[in-house]
Design a protein around this motif. Structure first.
Motif, PDB file in Angstrom:
ATOM      1  N   PHE A  63     -58.539  -4.458 -28.423  1.00 19.46           N
ATOM      2  CA  PHE A  63     -58.011  -5.805 -28.595  1.00 19.46           C
ATOM      3  C   PHE A  63     -57.544  -6.025 -30.031  1.00 19.46           C
ATOM      4  O   PHE A  63     -58.097  -5.439 -30.984  1.00 19.46           O
ATOM      5  CB  PHE A  63     -59.083  -6.840 -28.255  1.00 19.46           C
ATOM      6  CG  PHE A  63     -59.598  -6.734 -26.853  1.00 19.46           C
ATOM      7  CD1 PHE A  63     -58.838  -7.166 -25.789  1.00 19.46           C
ATOM      8  CD2 PHE A  63     -60.846  -6.184 -26.610  1.00 19.46           C
ATOM      9  CE1 PHE A  63     -59.313  -7.068 -24.488  1.00 19.46           C
ATOM     10  CE2 PHE A  63     -61.332  -6.078 -25.319  1.00 19.46           C
ATOM     11  CZ  PHE A  63     -60.565  -6.514 -24.250  1.00 19.46           C
ATOM     12  N   ALA A  64     -56.549  -6.852 -30.175  1.00 20.37           N
ATOM     13  CA  ALA A  64     -56.035  -7.175 -31.501  1.00 20.37           C
ATOM     14  C   ALA A  64     -57.164  -7.755 -32.356  1.00 20.37           C
ATOM     15  O   ALA A  64     -57.901  -8.639 -31.919  1.00 20.37           O
ATOM     16  CB  ALA A  64     -54.887  -8.188 -31.392  1.00 20.37           C
ATOM     17  N   GLY A  65     -57.279  -7.226 -33.583  1.00 20.22           N
ATOM     18  CA  GLY A  65     -58.287  -7.718 -34.507  1.00 20.22           C
ATOM     19  C   GLY A  65     -59.646  -7.069 -34.368  1.00 20.22           C
ATOM     20  O   GLY A  65     -60.530  -7.306 -35.195  1.00 20.22           O
ATOM     21  N   VAL A  66     -59.838  -6.247 -33.343  1.00 19.19           N
ATOM     22  CA  VAL A  66     -61.118  -5.538 -33.156  1.00 19.19           C
ATOM     23  C   VAL A  66     -60.917  -4.112 -33.639  1.00 19.19           C
ATOM     24  O   VAL A  66     -60.262  -3.308 -32.966  1.00 19.19           O
ATOM     25  CB  VAL A  66     -61.556  -5.567 -31.671  1.00 19.19           C
ATOM     26  CG1 VAL A  66     -62.854  -4.793 -31.477  1.00 19.19           C
ATOM     27  CG2 VAL A  66     -61.693  -7.002 -31.195  1.00 19.19           C
ATOM     28  N   ARG A  67     -61.465  -3.776 -34.807  1.00 17.17           N
ATOM     29  CA  ARG A  67     -61.113  -2.528 -35.473  1.00 17.17           C
ATOM     30  C   ARG A  67     -62.260  -1.531 -35.625  1.00 17.17           C
ATOM     31  O   ARG A  67     -62.031  -0.396 -36.033  1.00 17.17           O
ATOM     32  CB  ARG A  67     -60.558  -2.821 -36.869  1.00 17.17           C
ATOM     33  CG  ARG A  67     -59.270  -3.619 -36.854  1.00 17.17           C
ATOM     34  CD  ARG A  67     -58.181  -2.913 -36.076  1.00 17.17           C
ATOM     35  NE  ARG A  67     -56.939  -3.662 -36.031  1.00 17.17           N
ATOM     36  CZ  ARG A  67     -55.962  -3.442 -35.163  1.00 17.17           C
ATOM     37  NH1 ARG A  67     -56.112  -2.495 -34.244  1.00 17.17           N
ATOM     38  NH2 ARG A  67     -54.863  -4.159 -35.189  1.00 17.17           N
ATOM     39  N   ASP A  68     -63.478  -1.942 -35.310  1.00 14.99           N
ATOM     40  CA  ASP A  68     -64.583  -0.996 -35.481  1.00 14.99           C
ATOM     41  C   ASP A  68     -65.580  -1.125 -34.333  1.00 14.99           C
ATOM     42  O   ASP A  68     -65.478  -2.022 -33.494  1.00 14.99           O
ATOM     43  CB  ASP A  68     -65.270  -1.185 -36.835  1.00 14.99           C
ATOM     44  CG  ASP A  68     -65.814  -2.592 -37.034  1.00 14.99           C
ATOM     45  OD1 ASP A  68     -66.401  -3.150 -36.074  1.00 14.99           O
ATOM     46  OD2 ASP A  68     -65.663  -3.143 -38.141  1.00 14.99           O
ATOM     47  N   ARG A  69     -66.536  -0.227 -34.325  1.00 17.62           N
ATOM     48  CA  ARG A  69     -67.493  -0.171 -33.235  1.00 17.62           C
ATOM     49  C   ARG A  69     -68.352  -1.436 -33.159  1.00 17.62           C
ATOM     50  O   ARG A  69     -68.653  -1.923 -32.063  1.00 17.62           O
ATOM     51  CB  ARG A  69     -68.388   1.068 -33.382  1.00 17.62           C
ATOM     52  CG  ARG A  69     -69.316   1.295 -32.192  1.00 17.62           C
ATOM     53  CD  ARG A  69     -70.129   2.576 -32.336  1.00 17.62           C
ATOM     54  NE  ARG A  69     -70.939   2.785 -31.143  1.00 17.62           N
ATOM     55  CZ  ARG A  69     -70.525   3.416 -30.056  1.00 17.62           C
ATOM     56  NH1 ARG A  69     -69.287   3.901 -30.006  1.00 17.62           N
ATOM     57  NH2 ARG A  69     -71.325   3.554 -29.008  1.00 17.62           N
ATOM     58  N   ASN A  70     -68.743  -1.956 -34.309  1.00 15.47           N
ATOM     59  CA  ASN A  70     -69.579  -3.149 -34.309  1.00 15.47           C
ATOM     60  C   ASN A  70     -68.864  -4.336 -33.666  1.00 15.47           C
ATOM     61  O   ASN A  70     -69.451  -5.088 -32.873  1.00 15.47           O
ATOM     62  CB  ASN A  70     -70.004  -3.506 -35.730  1.00 15.47           C
ATOM     63  CG  ASN A  70     -71.023  -2.538 -36.300  1.00 15.47           C
ATOM     64  OD1 ASN A  70     -71.700  -1.833 -35.547  1.00 15.47           O
ATOM     65  ND2 ASN A  70     -71.115  -2.490 -37.625  1.00 15.47           N
ATOM     66  N   ALA A  71     -67.598  -4.513 -34.008  1.00 15.10           N
ATOM     67  CA  ALA A  71     -66.823  -5.618 -33.428  1.00 15.10           C
ATOM     68  C   ALA A  71     -66.632  -5.415 -31.928  1.00 15.10           C
ATOM     69  O   ALA A  71     -66.683  -6.376 -31.148  1.00 15.10           O
ATOM     70  CB  ALA A  71     -65.468  -5.730 -34.129  1.00 15.10           C
TER      71      ALA A  71
END
Length: 211
Positions: A63-71
């Motif tokens: 998804f847009a704006g979700v860039r790492d595993r935590n997010a």
């Protein structure tokens, strides 16, 4: 109209991808890049799909704006919801959206009342109608063409022709109870596949019978 089309699973990798449990028979339409989806809980959305791919039989989305595993992991168990025109119908004439099937009266081929569809359960192997009987109990009806022989949206009913034992046991219980009460009531005869489409058809999507 809002339809549940997927549920977010666990994070995949370290770049923000997530697995999703697909609840639509039209993932290419509902879950393609650029799609904007509402969410439940609402606080996690709306979400815009940036990329999608299939890996080991599972759909992976970013998804847009979700860039790492935590997010990505923070989105786990979020329901993805699509806005759908209530007059929209699946392209396949043997498919139905879940909302079209909800509350249909279920009757046997000879007209005996079975109950009312209260839920569509989308399992990996097939779709099921959850049917509430007049006495408040529930019976599960596989949504396959051998059992669900007709969907009549105009008459708001589903006609079933079930194999022996699918609902016959319930009919025998009712018959015995009626006899004990001296009611003389007749034994109820038992006869009977995006969730988004239920094909013969949310989350809701197209369910197709025999799927």
């Amino acid at each position: 109209m809002q339809l549940v089309v997927a549920r977010v699973g666990r994070a995949h990798g370290i770049k923000g991808e997530v697995t999703v449990e697909v609840r639509t028979d039209e993932p290419e339409l509902r879950l393609g890049p650029g799609a904007v989806l509402l969410t439940d809980p609402a606080s996690t959305g709306p979400l815009t799909i940036e990329t999608g791919r299939v890996h080991s039989g599972r759909l992976l989305l970013r998804f847009a704006g979700v860039r790492d595993r935590n997010a990505a992991e923070a989105l786990r168990n979020t329901l993805l919801i699509a806005e759908v025109d209530p007059d929209e119908t699946p392209e396949d004439p043997d498919e139905y959206y879940d909302h079209q099937l909800m509350d249909l009266d279920v009757v046997t081929a000879d007209g005996a009342e079975v109950g009312r569809i209260t839920e569509i359960s989308h399992l990996p192997s097939q779709d099921l109608f959850v049917v509430e009987r007049p006495d408040g109990t529930e019976v599960l009806i596989p949504f396959v063409e051998e059992i669900v022989v007709e969907i009549d949206l105009e008459e708001q009913r589903a006609v079933i022709d079930p194999p022996p034992g699918l609902i016959d046991d319930r009919a025998e219980v009712v018959s015995t109870r009626d006899a004990e009460n001296g009611s003389g009531g007749d034994t109820e005869n038992a006869s009977v596949g995006d969730t988004e489409n239920t094909s013969a058809a949310s989350g809701e999507d197209a369910t197709e019978a025999g799927a």
